[in-house]
Design a protein around this motif. Structure first.
Motif, PDB file in Angstrom:
ATOM      1  N   GLY A  20       5.217  18.871   3.108  1.00  0.00           N
ATOM      2  CA  GLY A  20       3.964  19.119   3.800  1.00  0.00           C
ATOM      3  C   GLY A  20       3.069  17.902   3.653  1.00  0.00           C
ATOM      4  N   PRO A  21       1.867  17.940   4.245  1.00  0.00           N
ATOM      5  CA  PRO A  21       0.979  16.780   4.219  1.00  0.00           C
ATOM      6  C   PRO A  21       0.582  16.334   2.813  1.00  0.00           C
ATOM      7  CG  PRO A  21       0.260  18.349   5.881  1.00  0.00           C
ATOM      8  CD  PRO A  21       1.333  19.031   5.089  1.00  0.00           C
ATOM      9  N   VAL A  22       0.453  15.018   2.636  1.00  0.00           N
ATOM     10  CA  VAL A  22      -0.104  14.420   1.424  1.00  0.00           C
ATOM     11  C   VAL A  22      -1.521  13.972   1.772  1.00  0.00           C
ATOM     12  CG1 VAL A  22       0.065  12.527  -0.230  1.00  0.00           C
ATOM     13  CG2 VAL A  22       2.135  13.722   0.521  1.00  0.00           C
ATOM     14  N   ASN A  23      -2.519  14.598   1.142  1.00  0.00           N
ATOM     15  CA  ASN A  23      -3.921  14.354   1.489  1.00  0.00           C
ATOM     16  C   ASN A  23      -4.604  13.342   0.578  1.00  0.00           C
ATOM     17  OD1 ASN A  23      -3.673  16.384   3.437  1.00  0.00           O
ATOM     18  ND2 ASN A  23      -4.372  17.983   2.032  1.00  0.00           N
ATOM     19  N   ALA A  24      -4.066  13.128  -0.614  1.00  0.00           N
ATOM     20  CA  ALA A  24      -4.725  12.263  -1.593  1.00  0.00           C
ATOM     21  C   ALA A  24      -3.686  11.488  -2.385  1.00  0.00           C
ATOM     22  CB  ALA A  24      -5.588  13.104  -2.535  1.00  0.00           C
ATOM     23  N   VAL A  25      -3.963  10.214  -2.618  1.00  0.00           N
ATOM     24  CA  VAL A  25      -3.091   9.354  -3.420  1.00  0.00           C
ATOM     25  C   VAL A  25      -3.980   8.537  -4.348  1.00  0.00           C
ATOM     26  CG1 VAL A  25      -1.337   7.544  -3.431  1.00  0.00           C
ATOM     27  CG2 VAL A  25      -1.431   9.161  -1.521  1.00  0.00           C
ATOM     28  N   ALA A  26      -3.690   8.557  -5.639  1.00  0.00           N
ATOM     29  CA  ALA A  26      -4.458   7.768  -6.607  1.00  0.00           C
ATOM     30  C   ALA A  26      -3.491   7.013  -7.503  1.00  0.00           C
ATOM     31  CB  ALA A  26      -5.355   8.676  -7.443  1.00  0.00           C
ATOM     32  N   ARG A  27      -3.784   5.738  -7.720  1.00  0.00           N
ATOM     33  CA  ARG A  27      -2.937   4.920  -8.580  1.00  0.00           C
ATOM     34  C   ARG A  27      -3.458   4.970 -10.013  1.00  0.00           C
ATOM     35  NH1 ARG A  27      -1.554  -1.572  -8.087  1.00  0.00           N
ATOM     36  NH2 ARG A  27       0.196  -1.563  -9.543  1.00  0.00           N
ATOM     37  N   LEU A  28      -2.601   5.376 -10.941  1.00  0.00           N
ATOM     38  CA  LEU A  28      -2.973   5.484 -12.341  1.00  0.00           C
ATOM     39  C   LEU A  28      -2.920   4.121 -13.027  1.00  0.00           C
ATOM     40  CD1 LEU A  28      -2.028   8.434 -11.468  1.00  0.00           C
ATOM     41  CD2 LEU A  28      -1.711   8.835 -13.898  1.00  0.00           C
ATOM     42  N   PRO A  29      -3.560   3.991 -14.208  1.00  0.00           N
ATOM     43  CA  PRO A  29      -3.596   2.690 -14.891  1.00  0.00           C
ATOM     44  C   PRO A  29      -2.221   2.084 -15.164  1.00  0.00           C
ATOM     45  CG  PRO A  29      -5.199   4.179 -15.860  1.00  0.00           C
ATOM     46  CD  PRO A  29      -4.404   4.983 -14.893  1.00  0.00           C
ATOM     47  N   ASP A  30      -1.194   2.920 -15.343  1.00  0.00           N
ATOM     48  CA  ASP A  30       0.139   2.391 -15.634  1.00  0.00           C
ATOM     49  C   ASP A  30       0.924   2.037 -14.373  1.00  0.00           C
ATOM     50  OD1 ASP A  30       0.771   4.868 -14.615  1.00  0.00           O
ATOM     51  OD2 ASP A  30       1.949   5.527 -16.347  1.00  0.00           O
ATOM     52  N   GLY A  31       0.282   2.139 -13.202  1.00  0.00           N
ATOM     53  CA  GLY A  31       0.947   1.791 -11.953  1.00  0.00           C
ATOM     54  C   GLY A  31       1.620   2.949 -11.253  1.00  0.00           C
ATOM     55  N   SER A  32       1.662   4.117 -11.890  1.00  0.00           N
ATOM     56  CA  SER A  32       2.242   5.293 -11.242  1.00  0.00           C
ATOM     57  C   SER A  32       1.208   5.917 -10.294  1.00  0.00           C
ATOM     58  CB  SER A  32       2.700   6.313 -12.290  1.00  0.00           C
ATOM     59  OG  SER A  32       1.597   6.778 -13.055  1.00  0.00           O
TER      60      SER A  32
ATOM     61  N   ALA B 243       0.849  -1.193   0.000  1.00  0.00           N
ATOM     62  CA  ALA B 243       0.000   0.000   0.000  1.00  0.00           C
ATOM     63  C   ALA B 243       0.880   1.236   0.000  1.00  0.00           C
ATOM     64  CB  ALA B 243      -0.916   0.008   1.220  1.00  0.00           C
ATOM     65  N   VAL B 244       0.459   2.244  -0.746  1.00  0.00           N
ATOM     66  CA  VAL B 244       1.152   3.532  -0.737  1.00  0.00           C
ATOM     67  C   VAL B 244       0.345   4.469   0.160  1.00  0.00           C
ATOM     68  CG1 VAL B 244       1.866   5.508  -2.127  1.00  0.00           C
ATOM     69  CG2 VAL B 244       2.208   3.180  -2.980  1.00  0.00           C
ATOM     70  N   VAL B 245       1.007   5.002   1.170  1.00  0.00           N
ATOM     71  CA  VAL B 245       0.341   5.723   2.249  1.00  0.00           C
ATOM     72  C   VAL B 245       0.830   7.170   2.291  1.00  0.00           C
ATOM     73  CG1 VAL B 245      -0.065   5.784   4.741  1.00  0.00           C
ATOM     74  CG2 VAL B 245       0.183   3.579   3.571  1.00  0.00           C
ATOM     75  N   GLY B 246      -0.117   8.096   2.290  1.00  0.00           N
ATOM     76  CA  GLY B 246       0.221   9.513   2.401  1.00  0.00           C
ATOM     77  C   GLY B 246      -0.354  10.103   3.667  1.00  0.00           C
ATOM     78  N   GLY B 247       0.249  11.186   4.152  1.00  0.00           N
ATOM     79  CA  GLY B 247      -0.276  11.813   5.360  1.00  0.00           C
ATOM     80  C   GLY B 247       0.523  13.022   5.794  1.00  0.00           C
ATOM     81  N   ALA B 248       0.304  13.401   7.048  1.00  0.00           N
ATOM     82  CA  ALA B 248       0.964  14.575   7.609  1.00  0.00           C
ATOM     83  C   ALA B 248       2.284  14.231   8.270  1.00  0.00           C
ATOM     84  CB  ALA B 248       0.043  15.245   8.625  1.00  0.00           C
ATOM     85  N   PHE B 249       2.686  12.967   8.196  1.00  0.00           N
ATOM     86  CA  PHE B 249       3.918  12.531   8.852  1.00  0.00           C
ATOM     87  C   PHE B 249       5.144  13.034   8.087  1.00  0.00           C
ATOM     88  CE2 PHE B 249       2.119   9.166   6.211  1.00  0.00           C
ATOM     89  CZ  PHE B 249       3.137   8.912   5.304  1.00  0.00           C
ATOM     90  N   GLN B 250       6.200  13.252   8.829  1.00  0.00           N
ATOM     91  CA  GLN B 250       7.496  13.618   8.260  1.00  0.00           C
ATOM     92  C   GLN B 250       8.560  12.710   8.871  1.00  0.00           C
ATOM     93  OE1 GLN B 250       8.474  15.861   5.880  1.00  0.00           O
ATOM     94  NE2 GLN B 250       6.311  16.181   5.425  1.00  0.00           N
ATOM     95  N   PRO B 251       9.583  12.344   8.129  1.00  0.00           N
ATOM     96  CA  PRO B 251       9.861  12.817   6.776  1.00  0.00           C
ATOM     97  C   PRO B 251       9.018  12.107   5.714  1.00  0.00           C
ATOM     98  CG  PRO B 251      11.523  11.236   7.434  1.00  0.00           C
ATOM     99  CD  PRO B 251      10.642  11.454   8.644  1.00  0.00           C
ATOM    100  N   PHE B 252       9.175  12.542   4.500  1.00  0.00           N
ATOM    101  CA  PHE B 252       8.642  11.940   3.289  1.00  0.00           C
ATOM    102  C   PHE B 252       7.203  12.325   2.958  1.00  0.00           C
ATOM    103  CE2 PHE B 252      11.740   8.628   4.838  1.00  0.00           C
ATOM    104  CZ  PHE B 252      12.788   9.059   4.041  1.00  0.00           C
ATOM    105  N   GLY B 253       6.246  12.214   3.901  1.00  0.00           N
ATOM    106  CA  GLY B 253       4.857  12.504   3.598  1.00  0.00           C
ATOM    107  C   GLY B 253       4.165  11.393   2.837  1.00  0.00           C
ATOM    108  N   ILE B 254       4.937  10.496   2.240  1.00  0.00           N
ATOM    109  CA  ILE B 254       4.381   9.359   1.513  1.00  0.00           C
ATOM    110  C   ILE B 254       5.395   8.216   1.517  1.00  0.00           C
ATOM    111  CG2 ILE B 254       5.180  10.306  -0.713  1.00  0.00           C
ATOM    112  CD1 ILE B 254       2.642   8.972  -1.940  1.00  0.00           C
ATOM    113  N   VAL B 255       4.918   7.019   1.806  1.00  0.00           N
ATOM    114  CA  VAL B 255       5.783   5.837   1.833  1.00  0.00           C
ATOM    115  C   VAL B 255       5.007   4.644   1.274  1.00  0.00           C
ATOM    116  CG1 VAL B 255       7.187   6.562   3.802  1.00  0.00           C
ATOM    117  CG2 VAL B 255       5.078   5.268   4.201  1.00  0.00           C
ATOM    118  N   ARG B 256       5.731   3.593   0.945  1.00  0.00           N
ATOM    119  CA  ARG B 256       5.074   2.339   0.573  1.00  0.00           C
ATOM    120  C   ARG B 256       5.262   1.342   1.709  1.00  0.00           C
ATOM    121  NH1 ARG B 256       6.345   0.174  -5.176  1.00  0.00           N
ATOM    122  NH2 ARG B 256       8.407  -0.305  -4.313  1.00  0.00           N
TER     123      ARG B 256
END
Length: 218
Positions: free
Chosen positions: A86-98, A51-64
């Protein structure tokens, strides 16, 4: 000549002052001891059950996060600095996996990112996309809904995208350009906090403040 050198030094110092507080090289990530330091705000499916997880955490703001619950250091391995500032509020997986991510950040890694960024499946930054976004959004991105062609509806508390006034909802192509085909109700005001496409992807439900609205996107 001396004046020009002084100006260059001042600009370099200003840039360093902006970036260095967030500088956390991926090599510093200890996958066995790393913990979320603040709220989780978004989750998207990753590869092989991760799972790819985004949020208000630091460092990174987003991790797998792997199926074992361990953070994957490989996802951030290509970053020179600490991901989103800064915070990552939304994460969407595109059809190509990005992944298309939105939030309240002005930098991603060492590059300008106006609350929007695109990451490859392995975490590398999609630089052509970032180049096309220009200055990006002038406010927070709170929600992303993907369309069948890989483009995305983006909602938040912004008013401009790359210098163009548009209100709290935008349609972005898969390569980061603004698509000027939305007819937004004049009384729809932000901030937009939720987006949900209909089953046929012909309309969208928009959550904004205390109201929920539906309107056609075709």
């Amino acid at each position: 000549m001396t004046c020009q050198i002084h100006k260059t030094a001042i600009y370099a110092l200003a840039l360093a002052t902006l970036i260095l507080p967030f500088f956390t090289h991926a090599a510093d990530l200890d996958a066995d001891t790393w913990q979320f330091t603040d709220s989780v705000r978004a989750i998207a499916n990753g590869t092989s059950g991760s799972a790819v997880v985004g949020g208000a955490f630091q460092p990174f703001g987003i991790v797998r996060v792997e199926t074992s619950g361990r953070v994957d250091p490989g996802f951030v391995a290509s970053w020179l600095a600490g991901g989103a500032n800064g915070p990552v509020n939304a994460v969407a997986r595109l059809p190509d996996g990005s992944y298309l991510i939105g939030g309240e950040f002005t930098l991603f890694d060492v590059g300008v990112a106006g609350s929007i960024a695109r990451l490859e499946a392995d975490g590398r930054i999609n630089q052509p996309f970032m180049n096309n976004t220009g200055s990006g959004f002038d406010g927070a991105v709170n929600a992303i809904a993907l369309l069948a062609d890989g483009s995305a509806l983006v909602g938040g508390s912004f008013e401009f995208y790359n210098g163009r006034r548009l209100g709290p909802l935008a349609h972005l192509s898969s390569d980061g350009f603004l698509v000027l085909d939305l007819v937004i109700p004049g009384d729809l005001t932000g901030p937009i906090t939720a987006l949900q496409l209909s089953a046929d992807r012909a309309s969208v439900l928009v959550g904004a403040g205390s109201q929920v609205r539906s309107f056609s996107i075709r």
